[in-house]
Design an enzyme around this catalytic site. Structure first.
Site, PDB file in Angstrom:
ATOM      1  N   SER A 159       0.862  -1.200   0.000  1.00 17.02           N
ATOM      2  CA  SER A 159       0.000   0.000   0.000  1.00 17.02           C
ATOM      3  C   SER A 159       0.889   1.238   0.000  1.00 17.02           C
ATOM      4  O   SER A 159       2.065   1.172   0.391  1.00 17.02           O
ATOM      5  CB  SER A 159      -0.858  -0.003   1.269  1.00 17.02           C
ATOM      6  N   TYR A 177      -2.372  -0.164  10.814  1.00 15.33           N
ATOM      7  CA  TYR A 177      -2.426  -0.706   9.445  1.00 15.33           C
ATOM      8  C   TYR A 177      -1.108  -0.472   8.714  1.00 15.33           C
ATOM      9  O   TYR A 177      -0.550  -1.398   8.114  1.00 15.33           O
ATOM     10  CB  TYR A 177      -3.589  -0.042   8.696  1.00 15.33           C
TER      11      TYR A 177
END
Ligand SMILES: NC(=O)c1ccc[n+]([C@@H]2O[C@H](COP(=O)([O-])OP(=O)(O)OC[C@H]3O[C@@H](n4cnc5c(N)ncnc54)[C@H](OP(=O)(O)O)[C@@H]3O)[C@@H](O)[C@H]2O)c1
Length: 265
Positions: A141, A154
């Protein structure tokens, strides 16, 4: 790699980016193995792929369970005889300030997003070593480079995936195995139903892309053996800017966060 007739195993293919990636590889003539926990969704995707003349094998998996991962690898190897491409895509996020975050969410994210990738690599890459070829795609990501406020739990999992990928890439190079990280910004998938307890911030909505775009980037990365891909490519300068001016960058993300929360700067 010419992906036609290559066996492609995708974790987290019951939804979002994984679902679209399975369709994109099927369009190129790859032999799909689709894996996730939601069997009903996998059946739906398999019917869609087969309806278009593609080849698809369903394999249930929970990537937090080593036995389940080993069983997935064995089933796919028994069915197709080989695995050429492994797309480690299963993952989720729960965004919260660290002081308010639930420890279970933080542990679960690490278990799925990072340890899940390690489990799949350890179960499947030895077969690629035996084949002397293969490609591992780890869906990381932008959050693996840039940890905005509330993304601490995260982002840590995605920083970890990028570190793991960097090390693995050189460890398996001599066996003809390639390693790619795919680093999307915000993508319009059910991911956000879980990630935010509040409405999605305007800044995330503004940059939101379609999962089909990420899927095409994954296929291209395998075909052209690209080690690292930002989606969209226009996000790459953000990472460079952060590397050059980390303090200024952090102040900017902090200011955006406080503006969204309508707190004084
Ligand atoms: N959407 C974004 O903005 C964005 C941006 C950057 C990176 N990513 C990354 O892209 C990947 C895919 O996310 P998405 O946006 O497509 O989200 P999604 O639509 O919610 O899909 C997540 C997938 O992960 C699977 N999964 C979750 N836990 C699992 C487990 N324990 N075992 C096996 N499969 C599991 C889910 O399947 P089951 O529930 O059926 O098991 C589902 O297929 C994730 O790694 C995410 O971190 C997303």
């Amino acid at each position: 790699m010419n992906v036609k007739d290559r066996v492609v195993l995708i974790t987290g293919s019951s939804s979002g980016i994984g679902w679209e990636t399975a369709l994109a590889f099927a369009e190129r003539g790859s032999l799909l193995a689709i894996a996730a926990r939601s069997l009903n969704k996998l059946n739906e995707l398999s019917e869609l792929i087969r309806g278009k003349g593609g080849t698809c094998f369903i394999v249930p998996v929970d990537v937090t369970d080593s036995e389940s991962v080993a069983s997935m690898a064995n089933k796919v190897l028994k069915h197709y005889g080989r695995i050429d491409v492994l797309v480690n895509n299963a993952g989720f996020g729960v965004y919260a300030p660290i002081l308010e975050a639930d420890m279970k969410d933080i542990q679960d994210m690490m278990d799925v997003n990072y340890l899940g990738v390690v489990r799949c690599i350890q179960a499947i890459v030895p077969h690629m070593v035996g084949q002397k070829m293969g490609h591992v795609v780890n869906v990381a990501s932008m959050a693996g480079f840039v940890a905005a406020p509330t993304h601490g739990g995260y982002a840590a999992t995605k920083f970890a995936v990028i570190g793991l990928s960097e090390a693995l890439r050189e460890e398996v190079r001599e066996y003809g195995i390639k390693v790619t990280t795919i680093n999307p910004g915000p993508v319009d998938t059910p991911f956000f139903e879980k990630a935010y307890s509040e409405p999605i911030p305007k800044v995330a909505k503004r940059f939101m892309r379609k999962p089909e775009e990420v899927a095409q980037a994954i296929v291209r990365a395998v075909e052209e053996e690209i080690p690292q891909v930002m989606v969209p490519a226009g996000m790459a300068p953000i990472v460079k800017f952060k590397a050059l001016m980390p303090t200024l960058f952090a102040r900017g993300t902090g200011r955006l966060y406080r503006m969204e929360k309508k707190q004084p700067d």
